[in-house]
Structure formats: structure tokens, C-alpha cells
Design a protein around this motif. Structure first.
Motif, mmCIF file in Angstrom:
data_model
loop_
_atom_site.group_PDB
_atom_site.id
_atom_site.type_symbol
_atom_site.label_atom_id
_atom_site.label_comp_id
_atom_site.label_asym_id
_atom_site.label_seq_id
_atom_site.Cartn_x
_atom_site.Cartn_y
_atom_site.Cartn_z
ATOM 1 N N LEU A 100 52.646 60.333 32.590
ATOM 2 C CA LEU A 100 51.679 60.694 31.561
ATOM 3 C C LEU A 100 50.340 61.002 32.224
ATOM 4 O O LEU A 100 49.923 60.275 33.130
ATOM 5 C CB LEU A 100 51.505 59.545 30.564
ATOM 6 N N ASN A 101 49.706 62.016 31.792
ATOM 7 C CA ASN A 101 48.372 62.518 32.126
ATOM 8 C C ASN A 101 48.426 63.978 32.547
ATOM 9 O O ASN A 101 47.510 64.713 32.293
ATOM 10 C CB ASN A 101 47.622 61.708 33.186
ATOM 11 N N GLY A 102 49.476 64.380 33.248
ATOM 12 C CA GLY A 102 49.541 65.767 33.679
ATOM 13 C C GLY A 102 48.520 66.091 34.744
ATOM 14 O O GLY A 102 48.049 67.218 34.851
ATOM 15 N N SER A 103 48.195 65.090 35.548
ATOM 16 C CA SER A 103 47.275 65.294 36.656
ATOM 17 C C SER A 103 47.992 66.087 37.752
ATOM 18 O O SER A 103 49.186 66.358 37.665
ATOM 19 C CB SER A 103 46.797 63.940 37.185
ATOM 20 N N SER A 104 47.270 66.451 38.784
ATOM 21 C CA SER A 104 47.867 67.264 39.852
ATOM 22 C C SER A 104 49.088 66.588 40.460
ATOM 23 O O SER A 104 50.094 67.246 40.729
ATOM 24 C CB SER A 104 46.829 67.536 40.945
ATOM 25 N N ASP A 105 49.024 65.260 40.675
ATOM 26 C CA ASP A 105 50.170 64.576 41.262
ATOM 27 C C ASP A 105 51.355 64.551 40.298
ATOM 28 O O ASP A 105 52.508 64.659 40.718
ATOM 29 C CB ASP A 105 49.818 63.171 41.756
ATOM 30 N N GLY A 106 51.099 64.458 39.014
ATOM 31 C CA GLY A 106 52.169 64.495 38.032
ATOM 32 C C GLY A 106 52.820 65.864 37.963
ATOM 33 O O GLY A 106 54.052 65.987 37.900
ATOM 34 N N ILE A 107 52.003 66.902 37.976
ATOM 35 C CA ILE A 107 52.543 68.265 37.959
ATOM 36 C C ILE A 107 53.371 68.518 39.210
ATOM 37 O O ILE A 107 54.471 69.077 39.143
ATOM 38 C CB ILE A 107 51.403 69.295 37.790
ATOM 39 N N GLU A 108 52.882 68.082 40.362
ATOM 40 C CA GLU A 108 53.656 68.228 41.605
ATOM 41 C C GLU A 108 54.951 67.414 41.536
ATOM 42 O O GLU A 108 55.977 67.835 42.062
ATOM 43 C CB GLU A 108 52.824 67.826 42.823
ATOM 44 N N GLY A 109 54.900 66.241 40.881
ATOM 45 C CA GLY A 109 56.110 65.436 40.704
ATOM 46 C C GLY A 109 57.156 66.157 39.879
ATOM 47 O O GLY A 109 58.354 66.086 40.172
ATOM 48 N N VAL A 110 56.731 66.873 38.863
ATOM 49 C CA VAL A 110 57.672 67.661 38.055
ATOM 50 C C VAL A 110 58.204 68.827 38.870
ATOM 51 O O VAL A 110 59.415 69.090 38.894
ATOM 52 C CB VAL A 110 57.010 68.146 36.742
ATOM 53 N N LYS A 111 57.313 69.543 39.579
ATOM 54 C CA LYS A 111 57.749 70.685 40.395
ATOM 55 C C LYS A 111 58.797 70.273 41.422
ATOM 56 O O LYS A 111 59.769 70.986 41.644
ATOM 57 C CB LYS A 111 56.554 71.321 41.124
ATOM 58 N N SER A 112 58.598 69.112 42.033
ATOM 59 C CA SER A 112 59.512 68.659 43.094
ATOM 60 C C SER A 112 60.783 68.018 42.545
ATOM 61 O O SER A 112 61.701 67.737 43.303
ATOM 62 C CB SER A 112 58.795 67.650 43.995
ATOM 63 N N GLY A 113 60.808 67.754 41.244
ATOM 64 C CA GLY A 113 61.976 67.120 40.643
ATOM 65 C C GLY A 113 61.939 65.603 40.686
ATOM 66 O O GLY A 113 62.875 64.953 40.231
ATOM 67 N N ARG A 114 60.877 65.022 41.222
ATOM 68 C CA ARG A 114 60.779 63.555 41.214
ATOM 69 C C ARG A 114 60.564 63.031 39.805
ATOM 70 O O ARG A 114 61.046 61.956 39.472
ATOM 71 C CB ARG A 114 59.656 63.077 42.143
ATOM 72 N N LEU A 115 59.810 63.776 38.988
ATOM 73 C CA LEU A 115 59.593 63.405 37.588
ATOM 74 C C LEU A 115 60.338 64.392 36.692
ATOM 75 O O LEU A 115 60.309 65.596 36.933
ATOM 76 C CB LEU A 115 58.110 63.441 37.224
ATOM 77 N N LEU A 116 60.965 63.866 35.659
ATOM 78 C CA LEU A 116 61.585 64.730 34.655
ATOM 79 C C LEU A 116 60.500 65.499 33.913
ATOM 80 O O LEU A 116 60.633 66.694 33.647
ATOM 81 C CB LEU A 116 62.397 63.892 33.662
ATOM 82 N N ALA A 117 59.411 64.801 33.594
ATOM 83 C CA ALA A 117 58.326 65.408 32.830
ATOM 84 C C ALA A 117 57.073 64.557 32.948
ATOM 85 O O ALA A 117 57.120 63.406 33.393
ATOM 86 C CB ALA A 117 58.728 65.518 31.352
ATOM 87 N N THR A 118 55.984 65.150 32.538
ATOM 88 C CA THR A 118 54.729 64.444 32.311
ATOM 89 C C THR A 118 54.114 65.083 31.074
ATOM 90 O O THR A 118 54.538 66.162 30.656
ATOM 91 C CB THR A 118 53.774 64.515 33.529
ATOM 92 N N VAL A 119 53.151 64.425 30.496
ATOM 93 C CA VAL A 119 52.431 64.999 29.368
ATOM 94 C C VAL A 119 50.998 65.196 29.835
ATOM 95 O O VAL A 119 50.321 64.240 30.199
ATOM 96 C CB VAL A 119 52.483 64.092 28.124
ATOM 97 N N GLN A 120 50.569 66.467 29.856
ATOM 98 C CA GLN A 120 49.206 66.739 30.294
ATOM 99 C C GLN A 120 48.253 66.521 29.131
ATOM 100 O O GLN A 120 48.309 67.219 28.123
ATOM 101 C CB GLN A 120 49.061 68.165 30.824
#
Length: 175
Positions: A100-120
Motif C-alpha cells: 500500500l502507498n504506491g511509492s517508487s519501491d512499491g511500483i518497482e515491486g509490482v514491476k519485478s513481480g515481487r508484489l502482486l499489487a500496491t495501491v497508489q
């Protein structure tokens, strides 16, 4: 939710914050409510003691060690979610994680597949809306102000992650 669509029978662990922040405690309660409303099973919660990836890893380790059935984690922020990913990988477990937050690290986590999703969330919009409200109050324009202004978040997943502007890109657009 993204998690219930991906894993409708998920056994979820929640990571909150150890610091007594009422808004985040409330958020964790709402995460539990909506996860259960979506048919997910919330197994346990664990607090991040330091509000960073290292604290998320500690919380993830504790959560996963206590609960072998946990196969998914929802973090109250992206660093907690990414810490849970590190904890799971260190133990050889494959879990699905949402931040949750959709910060740069969260977005990169989604791009890399480490996170299913984040909410920006929308801190830029919230700040801009606050400045407009303050100006309106000082100049006595556009009154009365609305009692509530909602700045909705945006679900970030593999379908849209490459189109989501970073917070910095949003700041750069402000004149």
C-alpha cells in the motif's frame, strides 16, 4: 480485491505498525474487514517495529514462523510488504503479497513481480487540494468548503504498472 481475484482461498497475514498511530491501526482493521468480506481468511497480524523494509522482514518472519498456513500477506505500506517477501524467500516459502502507498519501491515491486499489487495513494492531490482549501479560506472564496474531499487511490498491478506516474513525475507536473 486484487488478492481475492488472484487467490480466492488465501490465508492472509496482515502487517501493521508497532507505533501507536490510530489511522494505521484503523487501516489494518479495515484491511481485515474487507479481506474477510472478499472471502479470504485472515489468520494473524504482526506489527512492523520500525516502519521500513527491515521491520517488514522481521514482522514477516514472525508471522510466517507462527503460521505455516499463511500464503499471502497484506502490508500497511510497501516497505512492510517487500520485507515480507524477503522473509518468505529466506524460508523458501512462496507467498502472494500486496502493499500500500504506491511509492517508487512499491511500483518497482509490482514491476519485478515481487508484489502482486500496491495501491497508489494520492499525496500530491491531497497536498494540492489542501493548498486550494487554505487559499479559499484565507481569501473567503469558494465557501463553504466541502466537509469531505476524497482522493481515491489507484490499484497498481501488472496490467497498468508501466502507465502509473511516480510521485516525483506528478510533482514535476505542478506549475
Amino acid at each position: 480485491s486484487a488478492l481475492s481475484e488472484e487467490k480466492p482461498d488465501a490465508n492472509v497475514g496482515l502487517i501493521g505498525i508497532g507505533i501507536p498511530v490510530p489511522a494505521i491501526k484503523y487501516l489494518t482493521g479495515r484491511q481485515q474487514f474487507y479481506a474477510e468480506e472478499d472471502g479470504l481468511t485472515v489468520v494473524d497480524t504482526q506489527d512492523n517495529p520500525s516502519d521500513d523494509v527491515t521491520g517488514g522482514e522481521k514482522a514477516g518472519n514472525a508471522l510466517l514462523q507462527r503460521n505455516q498456513e499463511v500464503d499471502s500477506v497484506i502490508g500497511y505500506n510497501d516497505p512492510s510488504a517487500l520485507g515480507a517477501v524477503i522473509a518468505a524467500r529466506a524460508t523458501g516459502r512462496d507467498i502472494t503479497v500486496v502493499g500500500l502507498n504506491g511509492s517508487s519501491d512499491g511500483i518497482e515491486g509490482v514491476k519485478s513481480g515481487r508484489l502482486l499489487a500496491t495501491v497508489q495513494v494520492d499525496p500530491i492531490g491531497i497536498g494540492s487540494q489542501t493548498a486550494v482549501a487554505a487559499y479559499s479560506l484565507i481569501t473567503e472564496q469558494n465557501l463553504p468548503l466541502p466537509p469531505i474531499v476524497i482522493r481515491p487511490g489507484v490499484l497498481v498491478n501488472q496490467d497498468n504498472v508501466n502507465e502509473i506516474p511516480s510521485w516525483q513525475a506528478q510533482l514535476d507536473e505542478i506549475e
